[in-house]
Design a protein around this motif. Structure first.
Motif, PDB file in Angstrom:
ATOM      1  N   PRO A  15      17.511  77.227  13.191  1.00 46.01           N
ATOM      2  CA  PRO A  15      16.939  77.417  14.529  1.00 46.01           C
ATOM      3  C   PRO A  15      17.997  78.003  15.459  1.00 46.01           C
ATOM      4  N   ALA A  16      17.652  79.004  16.244  1.00 49.68           N
ATOM      5  CA  ALA A  16      18.658  79.678  17.072  1.00 49.68           C
ATOM      6  C   ALA A  16      18.046  80.203  18.366  1.00 49.68           C
ATOM      7  N   MET A  17      18.788  80.029  19.447  1.00 43.39           N
ATOM      8  CA  MET A  17      18.423  80.655  20.712  1.00 43.39           C
ATOM      9  C   MET A  17      19.707  81.122  21.394  1.00 43.39           C
ATOM     10  N   ASN A  18      19.865  82.425  21.501  1.00 46.37           N
ATOM     11  CA  ASN A  18      21.057  83.034  22.102  1.00 46.37           C
ATOM     12  C   ASN A  18      22.343  82.613  21.381  1.00 46.37           C
ATOM     13  N   GLU A  19      22.330  82.792  20.074  1.00 44.59           N
ATOM     14  CA  GLU A  19      23.486  82.421  19.246  1.00 44.59           C
ATOM     15  C   GLU A  19      24.093  83.637  18.545  1.00 44.59           C
ATOM     16  N   VAL A  86      16.789  73.126   3.489  1.00 50.85           N
ATOM     17  CA  VAL A  86      18.032  72.682   4.131  1.00 50.85           C
ATOM     18  C   VAL A  86      17.995  73.110   5.589  1.00 50.85           C
ATOM     19  N   MET A  87      18.367  72.240   6.499  1.00 49.15           N
ATOM     20  CA  MET A  87      18.395  72.564   7.926  1.00 49.15           C
ATOM     21  C   MET A  87      19.840  72.543   8.423  1.00 49.15           C
ATOM     22  N   ILE A  88      20.268  73.658   9.038  1.00 51.58           N
ATOM     23  CA  ILE A  88      21.609  73.736   9.596  1.00 51.58           C
ATOM     24  C   ILE A  88      21.524  74.274  11.015  1.00 51.58           C
ATOM     25  N   GLY A 149      19.776  51.610   5.826  1.00 54.27           N
ATOM     26  CA  GLY A 149      21.216  51.391   5.798  1.00 54.27           C
ATOM     27  C   GLY A 149      21.969  52.623   6.229  1.00 54.27           C
ATOM     28  N   TYR A 150      21.446  53.328   7.246  1.00 56.05           N
ATOM     29  CA  TYR A 150      22.060  54.559   7.705  1.00 56.05           C
ATOM     30  C   TYR A 150      23.411  54.301   8.373  1.00 56.05           C
ATOM     31  N   THR A 151      24.288  55.298   8.270  1.00 54.63           N
ATOM     32  CA  THR A 151      25.552  55.246   9.003  1.00 54.63           C
ATOM     33  C   THR A 151      25.584  56.240  10.154  1.00 54.63           C
ATOM     34  N   ASP A 152      24.628  57.188  10.181  1.00 60.98           N
ATOM     35  CA  ASP A 152      24.663  58.251  11.195  1.00 60.98           C
ATOM     36  C   ASP A 152      23.246  58.743  11.446  1.00 60.98           C
ATOM     37  N   LEU A 153      22.603  58.191  12.463  1.00 62.81           N
ATOM     38  CA  LEU A 153      21.203  58.525  12.729  1.00 62.81           C
ATOM     39  C   LEU A 153      21.038  59.913  13.322  1.00 62.81           C
ATOM     40  N   CYS A 154      21.887  60.261  14.295  1.00 63.80           N
ATOM     41  CA  CYS A 154      21.662  61.455  15.124  1.00 63.80           C
ATOM     42  C   CYS A 154      22.505  62.636  14.650  1.00 63.80           C
ATOM     43  N   TYR A 155      22.206  63.121  13.457  1.00 66.41           N
ATOM     44  CA  TYR A 155      22.927  64.274  12.917  1.00 66.41           C
ATOM     45  C   TYR A 155      21.915  65.194  12.270  1.00 66.41           C
ATOM     46  N   GLY A 156      22.035  66.490  12.546  1.00 69.08           N
ATOM     47  CA  GLY A 156      20.998  67.427  12.157  1.00 69.08           C
ATOM     48  C   GLY A 156      21.215  68.185  10.873  1.00 69.08           C
ATOM     49  N   TYR A 157      22.152  67.766  10.042  1.00 70.77           N
ATOM     50  CA  TYR A 157      22.390  68.448   8.769  1.00 70.77           C
ATOM     51  C   TYR A 157      21.720  67.630   7.674  1.00 70.77           C
ATOM     52  N   ASN A 158      20.564  68.079   7.230  1.00 64.78           N
ATOM     53  CA  ASN A 158      19.787  67.346   6.245  1.00 64.78           C
ATOM     54  C   ASN A 158      19.125  68.309   5.271  1.00 64.78           C
ATOM     55  N   ALA A 159      18.693  67.784   4.146  1.00 68.94           N
ATOM     56  CA  ALA A 159      17.963  68.575   3.160  1.00 68.94           C
ATOM     57  C   ALA A 159      16.948  67.670   2.469  1.00 68.94           C
TER      58      ALA A 159
END
Length: 242
Positions: A15-19, A86-88, A149-159
């Motif tokens: 996803p990109a806006m003005n990048e 994959v989302m980056i 048992g998550y260690t990092d909820l708010c991170y957008g790198y997932n697959a």
């Protein structure tokens, strides 16, 4: 589609806006074996799309119909043709070279590969103390309410495997999309493995993330989903990737 080095095709959603200034750095990290890259353009006013097409002639472009990261990802997911999605991010904070670890985790049995900056081997150059504190609180609350048992909820790198997209029933527009995915993946009983990831600082431009505003949206999502769904009957299978 190119099947090497994994026996599954891979779509990467950006996803990109003005990048425009960041895309050369982002695309340079993408493995050459990726089958498909989809840029979801948030109606950019710079040369984001032109730069992306020049860097990757086989690029597919989806023009976002509404606003927000969540909406952009949902529209990108719907357009994906690969077995694995994959989302980056387009700001340079996520390293495309880590895609191999995410895909390997899925091929080895996970349904959802969740990036974590707090897992051993992960880290961040960008997390401020207040964002880190807020993330830990929201992660702990989610684990308490949903048995995860998550260690990092708010991170957008997932697959994840594309076949599980319907199970998550994604329907939000904002930055809370990552939280919604994590909660609904757990509620759906998907096998979730965390993957260590190192977040880098944005290369150019300013972030659209606002810690207090977006943290509040995440909190509301956590509580709303708890009220919306039935209680999770079995603890989600969350394990650190080797």
């Amino acid at each position: 589609m190119n099947k090497q080095p994994f026996a599954a095709s891979v779509s990467v959603i950006v996803p990109a806006m003005n990048e425009a200034a960041n895309l050369p750095h982002v695309f340079a990290t993408l493995p050459d074996w990726i089958d498909e890259v989809i840029l979801v353009d948030g109606n950019s006013t710079d040369d984001t799309v032109a730069v992306a097409r020049r860097l990757r002639p086989d690029l597919r472009v989806v023009v976002q119909t509404r606003r927000g990261k969540g909406n952009a990802l949902i529209e990108g997911f719907a357009a994906a043709r690969g077995d694995i999605i994959v989302m980056i991010d387009a700001d340079g904070s996520t390293d495309g070279r880590e895609i191999r670890s995410f895909v390997a985790t899925l091929v080895n049995g996970a349904d959802f590969a969740k990036g974590s900056r707090y897992a051993p081997g992960g880290g961040s150059d960008d997390l401020s103390p207040i964002r880190s504190l807020g993330n830990k609180f929201l992660t702990g609350l989610t684990n308490l309410l949903y048995g995860t048992g998550y260690t990092d909820l708010c991170y957008g790198y997932n697959a994840f495997w594309a076949r599980h997209l319907d199970a998550m029933e994604l329907d939000c527009d904002g930055f809370e999309i990552e939280t919604l995915m994590n909660v609904r993946a757990a509620q759906a009983g998907l096998v979730i493995h965390e993957v260590p990831s190192h977040e880098r600082s944005r290369i150019h431009g300013e972030s659209n993330l606002h810690a207090v505003r977006d943290g509040w949206r995440v909190l509301k999502t956590i509580m709303r989903e708890r009220a919306r769904g039935t209680a999770v009957t079995a603890q989600a299978q969350v394990a650190l990737a080797k």
